[in-house]
Design an enzyme around this catalytic site. Structure first.
Site, short mmCIF file in Angstrom:
data_model
loop_
_atom_site.label_atom_id
_atom_site.label_comp_id
_atom_site.label_asym_id
_atom_site.label_seq_id
_atom_site.Cartn_x
_atom_site.Cartn_y
_atom_site.Cartn_z
N HIS A 1 0.98 -1.24 -0.05
CA HIS A 1 -0.07 0.02 -0.10
C HIS A 1 0.78 1.34 -0.24
O HIS A 1 0.50 2.20 -0.46
CB HIS A 1 -1.02 0.02 1.10
CG HIS A 1 -2.38 -0.74 0.79
ND1 HIS A 1 -2.32 -2.14 0.86
CD2 HIS A 1 -3.32 -0.60 0.27
CE1 HIS A 1 -3.55 -2.55 0.50
NE2 HIS A 1 -4.10 -1.68 0.15
N ARG B 1 -10.57 4.53 -1.00
CA ARG B 1 -10.16 3.76 -0.03
C ARG B 1 -10.28 4.44 1.62
O ARG B 1 -9.52 5.21 1.98
CB ARG B 1 -8.74 3.48 -0.23
CG ARG B 1 -8.33 2.79 -1.47
CD ARG B 1 -6.73 2.49 -1.58
NE ARG B 1 -6.49 1.80 -2.64
CZ ARG B 1 -6.02 2.24 -3.57
NH1 ARG B 1 -5.83 3.47 -3.89
NH2 ARG B 1 -5.71 1.68 -4.88
N ARG C 1 -15.05 2.07 -0.91
CA ARG C 1 -14.81 0.84 -0.21
C ARG C 1 -14.82 0.82 1.42
O ARG C 1 -14.52 1.75 1.76
CB ARG C 1 -13.62 0.46 -0.48
CG ARG C 1 -13.27 -1.06 -0.20
CD ARG C 1 -11.86 -1.61 -0.56
NE ARG C 1 -10.68 -0.96 -0.21
CZ ARG C 1 -9.66 -0.95 -0.72
NH1 ARG C 1 -9.27 -1.60 -1.54
NH2 ARG C 1 -8.55 -0.12 -0.18
N GLU D 1 -10.88 -10.43 -4.73
CA GLU D 1 -9.56 -10.44 -4.60
C GLU D 1 -9.11 -11.52 -3.93
O GLU D 1 -8.04 -11.99 -3.51
CB GLU D 1 -9.25 -9.19 -3.78
CG GLU D 1 -10.11 -9.02 -2.37
CD GLU D 1 -10.10 -7.64 -1.63
OE1 GLU D 1 -9.05 -7.03 -1.98
OE2 GLU D 1 -10.93 -7.21 -0.96
N ASN E 1 -4.39 -6.51 -6.91
CA ASN E 1 -3.11 -6.45 -5.93
C ASN E 1 -3.29 -7.87 -5.21
O ASN E 1 -2.30 -8.68 -4.74
CB ASN E 1 -2.86 -5.22 -5.05
CG ASN E 1 -2.85 -4.02 -6.21
OD1 ASN E 1 -2.24 -4.13 -7.34
ND2 ASN E 1 -3.43 -2.86 -5.60
N ASP E 2 -4.40 -7.72 -4.21
CA ASP E 2 -4.56 -8.79 -3.41
C ASP E 2 -4.86 -10.20 -4.04
O ASP E 2 -4.72 -11.30 -3.72
CB ASP E 2 -5.79 -8.70 -2.28
CG ASP E 2 -5.39 -7.78 -1.12
OD1 ASP E 2 -4.18 -7.99 -0.82
OD2 ASP E 2 -5.96 -7.06 -0.60
N ARG F 1 2.50 -9.19 -0.33
CA ARG F 1 3.14 -8.09 -0.98
C ARG F 1 3.78 -7.18 -0.55
O ARG F 1 4.23 -6.09 -0.87
CB ARG F 1 1.79 -7.59 -1.78
CG ARG F 1 0.72 -7.09 -0.99
CD ARG F 1 -0.50 -7.05 -2.04
NE ARG F 1 -1.81 -6.42 -1.48
CZ ARG F 1 -2.16 -5.37 -1.41
NH1 ARG F 1 -1.61 -4.31 -2.01
NH2 ARG F 1 -3.45 -4.92 -0.80
N CYS G 1 -10.00 -2.21 -10.19
CA CYS G 1 -9.47 -1.08 -9.55
C CYS G 1 -7.93 -1.30 -8.80
O CYS G 1 -7.40 -0.58 -8.23
CB CYS G 1 -10.29 -0.79 -8.48
SG CYS G 1 -10.53 -2.13 -7.08
#
Length: 580
Positions: free
Chosen positions: A198, A305, A342, A440, A463-464, A474, A511
């Site tokens: 992040h 976010r 979110r 995800e 990403n996840d 990550r 996203c």
């Protein structure tokens, strides 16, 4: 000093040139901001007052010592008092404030770092050990300063002369990075981190070049070293020779010209050559980032976010009213374009506070929707705030990390409960607000028939999804080289998701980081995605790419890519797409 180059992981495209500012772990405990010229002397006086108060504290301790106290105690206090009166501690930070416009705490920590480094070079063991005394004196002064620091604005202005600084640190948490967004920093270099941590995501959102996962950059780079960040190649050039500096300054000037040309596309529709409209949305972390989304002509906010409203607050959660105002501000800023919020997604590399991150494996623990369902009052407060904001413009609710049917049912039940509470109070909200799931977790992809039946839309958090599919943390730079956004398993999961959404006739978007990677734009559109959400800084370049694509030409090569399980064939196929 001799020039050398360090290799890392590029996470935000661009070039930055500036002087290194090292942030050691202790330095992150204080605020860092620049003060305007008119505030410099007030900041100097604030530090002088703290120095004087520290001296008075030592004198009082001395006078209160019992008569039978060991003589070493008096000597200890004498040493601390001497350090307080030494110009290297009493005067040098004041000059840093006057010349660099640093706030008092930042100036003090900067000078302490210099002094501690000097003591490390001393051969005499006794003298070398006196660095602990300096650290203790600094801690005393900082405690006095931070008692009043929170009364000052976080960012008090930017001095153009100090507008080229690059943060170098072991690591920077997302919350810490956010405090630099309005400052004079032009780049980030960290020892740790990966492409999709992040911290990397925030740097992309801020449009600031960054290279992470560099191993020991914070030990090799010295304070005020000239640095060049090439975050396309993933390199940091330390102490570059003049010819290299001139070359990169020319590249930076060309890049700035290119971005000015891109700005002309702001009001142009994102439509492919064959006439297919593409929705390019913005990812934001805070309400003020909606301004950047507007500046690039985003079709809406594809991902707000919300966790950044909760982070770095020392356990004090934002109230419903505070959250409502933040969401309402974002909705109003987008002027009728949709805003997808979110719900709270904390855990793993996004703890609310650093002390909270004690889980053995936080990526697999109580995070995201699991955390919210375990804290129903916190969740209801956020849901009410989001629902209230929906009365002022189109809002969608996005739920992260869903994997079970009962989680979906519980979440929908909580939303209905929040609606009922607002209705009893006669507070307006959109009764038909759309509810979507972040895809995800591989289990979610394999359970898509259940998801499309119960929810209104899907948004893939790549990403996840990559993290959980490939079993890669990550946030761990030691395994960052295994992160592969075009691994055949990832492409299969994306393909399954877009086909399931199309079959159910519900919207699907991406996203995650793949959406803003221009290398993958043709691949994603060719696979059938028609909505991409990304940091505002990347949107116009992606729009230009979209306008150069003929989707009909991509069909055959995309099928070939999806049939392959050979990474070299996949990479070659993606390179071929760029030639079409």
């Amino acid at each position: 000093m001799a020039s050398f180059t360090l290799q890392g992981i590029p996470v935000s495209r661009g070039i930055a040139i500036g002087r290194a500012h090292l942030l050691h772990p202790a330095a992150l405990e204080v605020q860092h901001y620049l003060v305007g010229q008119e505030q410099v002397e007030a900041e100097v006086q604030r530090l002088q007052k703290a120095l004087a108060e520290a001296e008075r504290e030592l004198q009082k301790i001395w006078s209160d010592l019992p008569t039978d106290a060991p003589s070493e105690l008096g000597a200890f206090l004498d040493v601390h008092s001497l350090f307080l009166s030494d110009p290297m501690l009493a005067q040098a930070p004041l000059e840093i404030i006057r010349t660099r416009h640093y706030n008092a705490e930042w100036a003090l920590v900067t000078q302490i770092d210099v002094l501690l480094a000097q003591f490390d070079e001393i051969e005499d063991e006794y003298l070398r050990e006196r660095k602990a005394d300096i650290a203790q004196v600094a801690d005393r002064i900082l405690k006095l300063l931070t008692g009043t620091a929170n009364t000052l604005p976080k960012h008090a202005g930017v001095d153009e002369l100090n507008a080229h600084m690059i943060v170098v640190a072991r690591d920077i948490s997302p919350a810490d990075m956010m405090q630099f967004q309005d400052s004079a920093f032009v780049g980030f270099v960290t020892d740790e981190g990966g492409h999709s941590a992040h911290t990397a995501i925030v740097s992309r959102s801020l449009g600031i070049p960054a290279v992470v996962g560099m191993g020991n950059a914070s030990h090799l780079i010295k304070q005020d070293d000239w640095l060049i960040i090439d975050s396309v190649a993933g390199v940091v050039i330390v102490a570059p020779p003049q010819i290299v500096l001139d070359e990169y300054r020319a590249k930076l000037a060309d890049l700035q010209k290119f971005r000015k040309k891109l700005a002309k596309l702001k009001k142009t529709s994102a439509v492919t050559k064959d006439g297919t409209p593409i929705s390019l949305l913005a990812n934001i972390e805070l309400p003020e980032h909606a301004v950047a989304a507007n500046e690039v002509g985003a079709a809406g906010v594809g991902l707000f976010r919300s966790e950044f409203l909760f982070m770095g607050r020392n356990g004090v959660l934002p109230t419903e009213e505070e959250q409502f105002e933040a969401y309402k501000t974002s909705v109003a800023a987008m002027k009728g374009r949709p805003v997808t919020i979110r719900t709270l997604d904390v855990g793993a590399d996004k703890p609310l506070d650093e002390a909270d991150n004690q889980t053995l494996n936080p990526a697999l623990g109580l995070r995201a929707i699991r955390y919210c369902l375990a804290e129903p009052q916190l969740f209801l407060t956020q849901l009410r705030a989001i629902l209230r904001a929906s009365a002022f413009g189109p809002v969608q609710i996005l739920i992260p990390m869903l994997s079970h049917g009962f989680e979906i049912d519980q979440t929908l039940g909580m939303i209905e409960q929040a609606k009922h509470q607002l209705a009893l109070q006669n507070i307006a909200f959109d009764a038909n607000i759309k509810i979507g799931a972040m895809i995800e977790i591989p289990a979610a992809v394999l359970s898509l028939p259940m998801f499309v039946k119960k929810l209104d839309f899907l948004s893939i958090g790549t990403n996840d999804l990559i993290q959980y599919t490939l079993a890669i943390d990550r946030a761990d730079y030691a395994v960052a080289h295994l992160y592969d956004d075009v691994h055949p398993a990832i492409l299969q999961l994306l393909d399954m998701t877009v086909k399931a959404a199309n079959k159910a006739d519900i919207p699907v978007s991406i996203c995650g980081g793949m959406a803003g990677d221009i290398r993958l734009t043709r691949l994603l559109l060719g696979m059938g995605f028609r909505a991409l959400s990304m940091p505002p800084a990347q949107l116009l370049e992606i729009k230009q790419e979209v306008m150069n694509i003929d989707l009909m030409e991509l069909n055959a090569p995309i099928k070939k890519i999806l049939r392959s399980y050979d990474s070299e064939v996949i990479e070659e196929g993606i390179r071929h797409l760029k030639t079409l």
